[in-house]
Design a protein around this motif. Structure first.
Motif, mmCIF file in Angstrom:
data_model
loop_
_atom_site.group_PDB
_atom_site.id
_atom_site.type_symbol
_atom_site.label_atom_id
_atom_site.label_comp_id
_atom_site.label_asym_id
_atom_site.label_seq_id
_atom_site.Cartn_x
_atom_site.Cartn_y
_atom_site.Cartn_z
ATOM 1 N N ASN A 67 0.868 -1.814 -0.141
ATOM 2 C CA ASN A 67 0.385 -0.291 -0.219
ATOM 3 C C ASN A 67 0.651 1.333 -0.243
ATOM 4 N N THR A 68 1.835 1.216 0.294
ATOM 5 C CA THR A 68 2.956 2.640 0.110
ATOM 6 C C THR A 68 3.674 3.171 -0.628
ATOM 7 N N PRO A 69 3.927 3.793 -1.416
ATOM 8 C CA PRO A 69 4.747 4.488 -2.649
ATOM 9 C C PRO A 69 5.641 3.834 -2.528
ATOM 10 N N ILE A 70 6.296 3.031 -3.949
ATOM 11 C CA ILE A 70 7.900 2.171 -3.394
ATOM 12 C C ILE A 70 8.694 3.582 -3.326
ATOM 13 N N SER A 71 8.528 4.785 -3.777
ATOM 14 C CA SER A 71 9.594 5.574 -2.799
ATOM 15 C C SER A 71 9.754 5.757 -1.489
ATOM 16 N N GLN A 72 8.399 5.823 -0.596
ATOM 17 C CA GLN A 72 8.519 5.287 0.826
ATOM 18 C C GLN A 72 8.832 3.917 1.383
ATOM 19 N N ARG A 73 8.980 3.002 0.762
ATOM 20 C CA ARG A 73 8.768 1.612 1.241
ATOM 21 C C ARG A 73 9.974 1.827 2.175
ATOM 22 N N LEU A 74 10.953 2.623 2.198
ATOM 23 C CA LEU A 74 13.095 2.549 3.360
ATOM 24 C C LEU A 74 12.096 2.637 4.658
ATOM 25 N N PHE A 75 10.895 2.870 5.086
ATOM 26 C CA PHE A 75 11.135 3.014 6.491
ATOM 27 C C PHE A 75 10.557 1.413 7.239
ATOM 28 N N MET A 76 10.118 0.281 5.822
ATOM 29 C CA MET A 76 9.890 -0.171 6.562
ATOM 30 C C MET A 76 11.404 -1.211 6.914
ATOM 31 N N HIS A 77 12.521 -0.742 5.869
ATOM 32 C CA HIS A 77 13.438 -1.282 5.770
ATOM 33 C C HIS A 77 14.400 -1.281 7.693
ATOM 34 N N LEU A 78 14.482 -2.334 8.279
ATOM 35 C CA LEU A 78 15.804 -1.678 9.765
ATOM 36 C C LEU A 78 16.815 -1.918 9.267
ATOM 37 N N VAL A 79 17.686 -1.214 9.609
ATOM 38 C CA VAL A 79 19.446 -1.172 9.124
ATOM 39 C C VAL A 79 19.844 -1.490 10.387
ATOM 40 N N GLN A 80 20.367 -2.229 10.559
ATOM 41 C CA GLN A 80 22.348 -2.002 11.494
ATOM 42 C C GLN A 80 23.652 -2.236 11.058
ATOM 43 N N LEU A 81 24.448 -1.417 11.332
ATOM 44 C CA LEU A 81 25.323 -1.513 10.455
ATOM 45 C C LEU A 81 26.706 -3.113 11.829
ATOM 46 N N VAL A 82 27.632 -3.464 11.016
ATOM 47 C CA VAL A 82 28.611 -4.441 11.638
ATOM 48 C C VAL A 82 30.083 -3.930 11.459
ATOM 49 N N HIS A 83 30.396 -3.967 12.627
ATOM 50 C CA HIS A 83 32.244 -3.351 12.530
ATOM 51 C C HIS A 83 32.460 -4.500 12.035
ATOM 52 N N LEU A 84 33.429 -4.677 11.518
ATOM 53 C CA LEU A 84 34.213 -6.261 11.056
ATOM 54 C C LEU A 84 35.365 -5.936 11.454
#
Length: 633
Positions: free
Chosen positions: A19-36
């Motif tokens: 239901n969310t416009p493609i340009s706004q779907r980022l809000f359902m992406h949960l992002v984490q950074l991992v240091h190697l």
């Protein structure tokens, strides 16, 4: 491959994503950074990725419509997960600092039909692997699960076999959701919302909606003094921290706007206690929390009222998603406007952790001093997003808002007002809410909305309503005004084309319903310039059927939409001047309709738009052709 029906939670998240416009779907992406660790190879990362997805069913799950038209989840067997690579100029500490290919990969929508809900990006700096970026779809995990997943990935890069397997979690979730207790809870929730939604005011925050924009200004404070104040309040009032903070936020908003009724969409963690604690999955459900600031209440009394409202929402957060959407769509016509819920409240309070930390008996030992507000940008379609984070030695409260809603000055003042309210209430829980509001107010508050107030809980953007009707009833003179006590909204329309105007009114009224602030008038006074006419109620306009109902498709988009809807629903010829919900359409058909349109090369209309309350002709007007690569023409 294992196959099973979707859980209600999965279905709701998938539907909301489509239901969310493609340009706004980022809000359902949960992002984490991992240091190697230094010297990590790509092969180690690939092995760790494969091991992690083999451990968790949720990370190998795709969604589909099967050959019988049923919505199912497909759990693939263990296998490799492609690891993307991107080059950065330097190590980053936040996803907002990502640039180039890395930023594009974070923002690119995850296709839940063909892709697993996890994307891993190996980030190189000067040719060396330095970090991993994990992008997890919210349907597969909540924030706590993603944070836990981050630690698992870091451990797996060093020693993959150190991370054990969690078997069969999705089947267990289905069993728990289909039990007698869950069914009783769902039935109770539907009864609750069926009784409550018709009487809810359509709009509680009457301000400009820039729905084409999804960028928010995010402000937050990290404060040990605020953590101490929350612990004091938690003990003195014996209320949960989320209720305390939400009460303070409501009071700050009341001080800013002069409004007293607030409604939030909030997320409820319904993770079953029976599941393995290490299970990666999303157990969040949406609910509405509505509360009123009552003059004369003490802060303790108001917190108790807000907490009751929150518990009521939690109790009714689990129900059949299809039926709830049907109820919402049907009630929109009855209400005369859509139910606008542009504000989201999320909390990560930890009352148990707070009890273990001692607060000095002499508190407060210092005078109030506002913490420094920090700023960033955030992608989210919500108008306002408030969050209280996990509380330990430091409390973090954040408020994200669209620039169209808040100036930077008011945004900073609002965050400081929340902090000040909490601090002052901790010193005296019996302080009246009116005193707290006045004490926290910034200069030039309240900023009274420029909409028109029909009644205490009913607002209308009068100019926009009049302009919409005038634009749809070309050649007619339209004037909107309030009449009577209590006030009702009346549209006075003078036209030479009386019968065509009356037919156009039915279509226009339906197309007004989804637009926040534009209210379908309670009465329509139609007059001819030469004299004569009649008065029609809102229901008269909706029920009016012109002698020649428009059943012939007038554009290619209308023809395609008609063919899809009639095939998927099994219904007869549809009237495109009416909404789909009025003609027996149901939410259960929406995802099938979405993919059927997509298969024919059409997109552009959010899934829920098809159901209503707009006329089908208006829905078709929003459809756009896609080219062979899937881009919108």
């Amino acid at each position: 491959m294992a196959r099973a029906p979707l859980t209600q939670r999965q279905y709701r998240f998938w539907l909301e994503y489509l239901n969310t416009p493609i340009s706004q779907r980022l809000f359902m992406h949960l992002v984490q950074l991992v240091h190697l660790p230094s010297g990590t190879s790509y092969e180690q990362v690939a092995a760790a990725a494969e091991h992690i997805v083999s451990r968790h069913d949720a990370l190998r799950t795709r969604f589909a419509v099967d050959e019988n038209g049923q919505y199912v989840q497909l759990v693939d067997g263990p296998g490799p997960l492609p690891v993307h690579q991107a080059e950065l100029g330097e190590v980053v500490e936040d996803q907002n600092d990502l640039t180039g290919a890395a930023a594009e990969l974070v923002q690119r929508p995850l296709d839940l039909s063909t892709e697993w809900p996890l994307r891993i990006i190996a980030l190189r700096v000067a040719g060396r692997l330095r970090q991993l970026c994990l992008v997890v779809h919210h349907v597969a995990a909540d924030r706590e699960a993603v944070a836990h997943l981050r630690e698992e990935v870091a451990a797996a890069v060093i020693a993959p076999r150190a991370v054990s397997h969690v078997p069969g979690s999705f089947i267990r979730q289905l069993e728990l959701e289909s039990g007698d207790r869950a069914r009783r809870r769902g039935a109770s929730a539907l009864r609750h919302w069926n009784a409550l939604l018709p009487s809810m005011p359509g709009v509680v925050l009457p301000y400009c909606r820039d729905n084409d924009q999804d960028l928010q200004r995010l402000g937050w404070i990290d404060s040990s003094a605020l953590a101490d104040a929350l612990r004091v309040l938690h003990r003195r009032i014996e209320a949960p921290v989320p209720g305390i903070v939400l009460a303070a936020i409501n009071l700050a908003l009341t001080s800013w706007s002069g409004l007293h009724l607030w409604r939030w969409e909030t997320l409820v963690n319904n993770r079953p206690k029976e599941l393995d604690a290490n299970t990666v999955g999303c157990f969040m459900d949406f609910t509405l929390v509505q509360s009123r600031v009552q003059a004369g209440d003490t802060f303790a009394e108001y917190v108790a009222a807000v907490t009751r409202d929150m518990l009521l929402g939690v109790r009714h957060s689990v129900c059949d998603a299809d039926q709830l959407i049907d109820i919402e769509a049907s009630n929109t016509i009855q209400r005369g406007t859509s139910l606008d819920a542009p504000m989201i409240y999320n909390f990560k309070g930890a009352d148990g952790d707070m009890r273990a930390i001692t607060v000095p008996a002499s508190w407060p030992a210092t005078t109030f001093d506002s913490a420094k507000v920090q700023w960033a940008e955030r992608h989210d379609p919500a108008l306002l997003f408030a969050r209280v984070h996990r509380i330990s030695e430091v409390a973090t409260i954040s408020l994200a808002a669209r620039a169209s809603l808040l100036s930077a000055e008011d945004h900073r003042h609002l965050i400081e007002a929340v902090e000040k309210i909490v601090w002052s209430a901790a010193a005296d829980i019996s302080i009246p809410v009116d005193e707290l509001r006045a004490e926290a107010a910034a200069p030039h508050w309240p900023r009274i909305p420029d909409w028109t107030q029909l009644s205490e809980d009913r607002w209308v953007d009068l100019a926009a309503t009049e302009g919409f009707l005038a634009g749809r009833l070309g050649g007619s003179d339209v004037r909107c005004a309030l009449e009577g006590d209590p006030a009702v909204l009346v549209a006075r329309i003078t036209t030479d084309a009386y019968e065509p105007c009356l037919a156009d009114l039915g279509r226009a009224a339906r197309d007004m319903l989804p637009i926040p602030g534009i209210q379908v008038p309670d009465r329509f006074n139609l007059r001819r310039p030469s004299g004569g006419g009649a008065t029609y109620s809102r229901s008269d306009v909706f029920e009016y059927a012109p002698a020649a109902a428009t059943t012939v498709a007038q554009s290619e988009a209308e023809r395609v939409l008609r063919e899809v809807l009639e095939a998927e629903s099994g219904k007869g010829t549809l009237d495109f001047d009416r909404s789909y919900i009025e003609q027996g359409g149901r939410a259960a058909e929406l995802i099938r309709v979405h993919f059927a349109l997509e298969a024919r090369g059409w997109t552009g209309a959010p899934v829920k738009t098809v159901l209503g309350p707009s006329s089908l002709r208006n829905v078709a007007a929003r459809l756009r052709r896609m080219d062979d690569g899937g881009a919108i023409r």
